[in-house]
Design a protein around this motif. Structure first.
Motif, PDB file in Angstrom:
ATOM      1  N   THR A 105      18.183  34.664  36.505  1.00 41.36           N
ATOM      2  CA  THR A 105      17.492  33.698  37.353  1.00 41.36           C
ATOM      3  C   THR A 105      17.928  32.270  37.037  1.00 41.36           C
ATOM      4  O   THR A 105      17.883  31.401  37.909  1.00 41.36           O
ATOM      5  CB  THR A 105      15.968  33.819  37.182  1.00 41.36           C
ATOM      6  N   ASP A 106      18.350  32.037  35.804  1.00 38.29           N
ATOM      7  CA  ASP A 106      18.885  30.725  35.440  1.00 38.29           C
ATOM      8  C   ASP A 106      20.207  30.512  36.173  1.00 38.29           C
ATOM      9  O   ASP A 106      21.106  31.364  36.123  1.00 38.29           O
ATOM     10  CB  ASP A 106      19.109  30.660  33.929  1.00 38.29           C
ATOM     11  N   GLU A 107      20.348  29.385  36.850  1.00 40.71           N
ATOM     12  CA  GLU A 107      21.518  29.176  37.706  1.00 40.71           C
ATOM     13  C   GLU A 107      22.822  29.111  36.919  1.00 40.71           C
ATOM     14  O   GLU A 107      23.852  29.593  37.383  1.00 40.71           O
ATOM     15  CB  GLU A 107      21.335  27.908  38.551  1.00 40.71           C
ATOM     16  N   PHE A 108      22.788  28.514  35.730  1.00 36.03           N
ATOM     17  CA  PHE A 108      24.023  28.452  34.938  1.00 36.03           C
ATOM     18  C   PHE A 108      24.408  29.844  34.435  1.00 36.03           C
ATOM     19  O   PHE A 108      25.581  30.225  34.488  1.00 36.03           O
ATOM     20  CB  PHE A 108      23.875  27.487  33.760  1.00 36.03           C
ATOM     21  N   GLU A 109      23.430  30.602  33.983  1.00 35.57           N
ATOM     22  CA  GLU A 109      23.734  31.952  33.519  1.00 35.57           C
ATOM     23  C   GLU A 109      24.184  32.839  34.668  1.00 35.57           C
ATOM     24  O   GLU A 109      25.046  33.709  34.493  1.00 35.57           O
ATOM     25  CB  GLU A 109      22.515  32.553  32.813  1.00 35.57           C
ATOM     26  N   LYS A 110      23.634  32.599  35.855  1.00 33.16           N
ATOM     27  CA  LYS A 110      24.101  33.329  37.029  1.00 33.16           C
ATOM     28  C   LYS A 110      25.569  32.989  37.312  1.00 33.16           C
ATOM     29  O   LYS A 110      26.384  33.866  37.631  1.00 33.16           O
ATOM     30  CB  LYS A 110      23.244  32.996  38.254  1.00 33.16           C
ATOM     31  N   ALA A 111      25.911  31.715  37.172  1.00 32.00           N
ATOM     32  CA  ALA A 111      27.304  31.302  37.368  1.00 32.00           C
ATOM     33  C   ALA A 111      28.213  31.932  36.317  1.00 32.00           C
ATOM     34  O   ALA A 111      29.355  32.326  36.621  1.00 32.00           O
ATOM     35  CB  ALA A 111      27.412  29.779  37.324  1.00 32.00           C
ATOM     36  N   LEU A 112      27.725  32.052  35.079  1.00 34.77           N
ATOM     37  CA  LEU A 112      28.499  32.729  34.038  1.00 34.77           C
ATOM     38  C   LEU A 112      28.724  34.194  34.406  1.00 34.77           C
ATOM     39  O   LEU A 112      29.810  34.741  34.178  1.00 34.77           O
ATOM     40  CB  LEU A 112      27.783  32.644  32.697  1.00 34.77           C
ATOM     41  N   MET A 113      27.714  34.828  34.977  1.00 34.37           N
ATOM     42  CA  MET A 113      27.876  36.209  35.430  1.00 34.37           C
ATOM     43  C   MET A 113      28.992  36.303  36.464  1.00 34.37           C
ATOM     44  O   MET A 113      29.876  37.161  36.381  1.00 34.37           O
ATOM     45  CB  MET A 113      26.569  36.730  36.020  1.00 34.37           C
ATOM     46  N   TYR A 114      28.972  35.388  37.430  1.00 26.48           N
ATOM     47  CA  TYR A 114      30.028  35.391  38.449  1.00 26.48           C
ATOM     48  C   TYR A 114      31.392  35.078  37.834  1.00 26.48           C
ATOM     49  O   TYR A 114      32.417  35.630  38.246  1.00 26.48           O
ATOM     50  CB  TYR A 114      29.701  34.392  39.558  1.00 26.48           C
ATOM     51  N   GLN A 115      31.407  34.220  36.842  1.00 23.95           N
ATOM     52  CA  GLN A 115      32.658  33.915  36.146  1.00 23.95           C
ATOM     53  C   GLN A 115      33.279  35.202  35.610  1.00 23.95           C
ATOM     54  O   GLN A 115      34.481  35.447  35.778  1.00 23.95           O
ATOM     55  CB  GLN A 115      32.380  32.949  34.999  1.00 23.95           C
ATOM     56  N   TRP A 116      32.459  36.047  34.967  1.00 25.26           N
ATOM     57  CA  TRP A 116      32.969  37.303  34.422  1.00 25.26           C
ATOM     58  C   TRP A 116      33.308  38.309  35.518  1.00 25.26           C
ATOM     59  O   TRP A 116      34.246  39.101  35.372  1.00 25.26           O
ATOM     60  CB  TRP A 116      31.968  37.891  33.427  1.00 25.26           C
ATOM     61  N   LEU A 117      32.578  38.278  36.616  1.00 28.83           N
ATOM     62  CA  LEU A 117      32.917  39.158  37.740  1.00 28.83           C
ATOM     63  C   LEU A 117      34.281  38.802  38.312  1.00 28.83           C
ATOM     64  O   LEU A 117      35.084  39.691  38.638  1.00 28.83           O
ATOM     65  CB  LEU A 117      31.844  39.077  38.832  1.00 28.83           C
ATOM     66  N   PHE A 118      34.562  37.508  38.432  1.00 32.23           N
ATOM     67  CA  PHE A 118      35.877  37.087  38.930  1.00 32.23           C
ATOM     68  C   PHE A 118      36.964  37.414  37.906  1.00 32.23           C
ATOM     69  O   PHE A 118      38.058  37.849  38.265  1.00 32.23           O
ATOM     70  CB  PHE A 118      35.882  35.594  39.253  1.00 32.23           C
ATOM     71  N   PHE A 119      36.645  37.209  36.636  1.00 34.59           N
ATOM     72  CA  PHE A 119      37.587  37.559  35.569  1.00 34.59           C
ATOM     73  C   PHE A 119      37.930  39.043  35.637  1.00 34.59           C
ATOM     74  O   PHE A 119      39.097  39.438  35.492  1.00 34.59           O
ATOM     75  CB  PHE A 119      36.968  37.213  34.210  1.00 34.59           C
ATOM     76  N   GLU A 120      36.919  39.866  35.859  1.00 38.68           N
ATOM     77  CA  GLU A 120      37.144  41.319  35.917  1.00 38.68           C
ATOM     78  C   GLU A 120      38.125  41.676  37.030  1.00 38.68           C
ATOM     79  O   GLU A 120      39.027  42.486  36.833  1.00 38.68           O
ATOM     80  CB  GLU A 120      35.803  42.038  36.117  1.00 38.68           C
ATOM     81  N   GLN A 121      37.957  41.064  38.191  1.00 44.60           N
ATOM     82  CA  GLN A 121      38.812  41.415  39.320  1.00 44.60           C
ATOM     83  C   GLN A 121      40.206  40.794  39.260  1.00 44.60           C
ATOM     84  O   GLN A 121      41.170  41.403  39.713  1.00 44.60           O
ATOM     85  CB  GLN A 121      38.126  41.018  40.630  1.00 44.60           C
ATOM     86  N   TYR A 122      40.316  39.613  38.678  1.00 43.13           N
ATOM     87  CA  TYR A 122      41.595  38.901  38.733  1.00 43.13           C
ATOM     88  C   TYR A 122      42.404  38.951  37.444  1.00 43.13           C
ATOM     89  O   TYR A 122      43.612  38.712  37.464  1.00 43.13           O
ATOM     90  CB  TYR A 122      41.363  37.442  39.144  1.00 43.13           C
ATOM     91  N   SER A 123      41.761  39.268  36.304  1.00 43.96           N
ATOM     92  CA  SER A 123      42.481  39.310  35.030  1.00 43.96           C
ATOM     93  C   SER A 123      42.399  40.670  34.354  1.00 43.96           C
ATOM     94  O   SER A 123      43.383  41.156  33.811  1.00 43.96           O
ATOM     95  CB  SER A 123      41.925  38.243  34.065  1.00 43.96           C
ATOM     96  N   HIS A 124      41.228  41.285  34.380  1.00 41.43           N
ATOM     97  CA  HIS A 124      40.995  42.544  33.677  1.00 41.43           C
ATOM     98  C   HIS A 124      41.493  43.749  34.476  1.00 41.43           C
ATOM     99  O   HIS A 124      42.347  44.511  34.014  1.00 41.43           O
ATOM    100  CB  HIS A 124      39.492  42.650  33.388  1.00 41.43           C
ATOM    101  N   GLU A 125      40.988  43.920  35.662  1.00 40.51           N
ATOM    102  CA  GLU A 125      41.323  45.076  36.493  1.00 40.51           C
ATOM    103  C   GLU A 125      42.820  45.187  36.791  1.00 40.51           C
ATOM    104  O   GLU A 125      43.379  46.290  36.736  1.00 40.51           O
ATOM    105  CB  GLU A 125      40.491  45.023  37.789  1.00 40.51           C
ATOM    106  N   PRO A 126      43.520  44.077  37.083  1.00 36.84           N
ATOM    107  CA  PRO A 126      44.945  44.193  37.417  1.00 36.84           C
ATOM    108  C   PRO A 126      45.840  44.728  36.298  1.00 36.84           C
ATOM    109  O   PRO A 126      46.949  45.161  36.572  1.00 36.84           O
ATOM    110  CB  PRO A 126      45.334  42.752  37.781  1.00 36.84           C
ATOM    111  N   CYS A 127      45.373  44.698  35.057  1.00 35.86           N
ATOM    112  CA  CYS A 127      46.194  45.275  33.984  1.00 35.86           C
ATOM    113  C   CYS A 127      45.560  46.560  33.431  1.00 35.86           C
ATOM    114  O   CYS A 127      46.230  47.595  33.356  1.00 35.86           O
ATOM    115  CB  CYS A 127      46.473  44.275  32.875  1.00 35.86           C
ATOM    116  N   ILE A 128      44.273  46.536  33.091  1.00 37.17           N
ATOM    117  CA  ILE A 128      43.636  47.711  32.501  1.00 37.17           C
ATOM    118  C   ILE A 128      43.576  48.861  33.512  1.00 37.17           C
ATOM    119  O   ILE A 128      43.968  50.001  33.216  1.00 37.17           O
ATOM    120  CB  ILE A 128      42.213  47.379  31.999  1.00 37.17           C
ATOM    121  N   ALA A 129      43.107  48.576  34.707  1.00 38.82           N
ATOM    122  CA  ALA A 129      42.962  49.633  35.713  1.00 38.82           C
ATOM    123  C   ALA A 129      44.308  50.100  36.247  1.00 38.82           C
ATOM    124  O   ALA A 129      44.501  51.291  36.509  1.00 38.82           O
ATOM    125  CB  ALA A 129      42.087  49.141  36.862  1.00 38.82           C
TER     126      ALA A 129
END
Length: 199
Positions: A82-106
């Motif tokens: 519910t905290d807006e900054f922590e929500k933004a951190l969540m999205y930061q990791w979601l974008f990281f997962e799709q653009y940095s993590h998934e393209p090599c690990i998956a």
């Protein structure tokens, strides 16, 4: 709600895991990726991009892209801060997962598990291991003092990153080298409603 997915896919597993954690009823429609079932006219009518997963709501609306889907499913739940900054951190990791993590690990996992290590992709596979080791090291360092990706709260960021990290060994990555990741994986698996990829 209908979920169209391949049970071996981490992106599809995100949906299954989120639905289980939230105790939401759904119907699973198995789609064989390697048999070309995402390229049929029937499937392309639902998702012209021809990728998995998708969900189809009772009113016929269709939503694609795994992280968008779990965001929709988890709206107003404890999986989104519910905290807006922590929500933004969540999205930061979601974008990281799709653009940095998934393209090599998956992708390394796809080459090894789905395709059986074809010779023409070996150089790419080896390159993905260099990149993937850096990604896993970054995660392991972050998790030194974090129970979950955002700290103490279990969020969609954990679900998204768990999906392919927990099967990284199927792409040739040795998770024994990353003790903090191993502890984090155990923390995720202790969540009420947790379900495994093939459960």
């Amino acid at each position: 709600m209908k979920v169209y997915g391949d049970e071996k896919s981490g992106n599809c597993y995100k949906i299954k895991l989120t639905l289980s954690l939230l105790n939401i009823d759904y119907h699973w429609h198995a789609i064989d990726l390697m048999a070309g079932e995402t390229k049929t006219d029937q499937y392309l009518a639902k998702n012209p991009h021809g990728k998995l997963p998708i969900i189809e709501l009772d009113d016929g609306r269709v939503l694609a892209e795994s992280n968008a889907i779990i965001g929709y499913l988890a709206a107003n739940s404890s999986l989104i801060p519910t905290d807006e900054f922590e929500k933004a951190l969540m999205y930061q990791w979601l974008f990281f997962e799709q653009y940095s993590h998934e393209p090599c690990i998956a992708v390394a996992r796809f080459i090894q598990l789905y395709q059986g290590m074809p010779a023409e992709r070996l150089a790419e596979y080896e390159s993905l291991h260099v990149t993937g080791a850096g990604v896993l090291t970054l995660l392991d360092n972050h998790l030194v003092d974090h129970r979950f990706m955002i700290g103490q709260q279990f969020t969609l960021a954990d679900i998204a990153l768990y999906a392919y990290t927990h099967v990284a060994h199927e792409g040739g990555f040795n998770l024994a080298s990353y003790p903090n990741i191993q502890q984090w994986l155990a923390n995720v698996e202790q969540q009420s409603g947790f379900i495994g990829m093939f459960d």
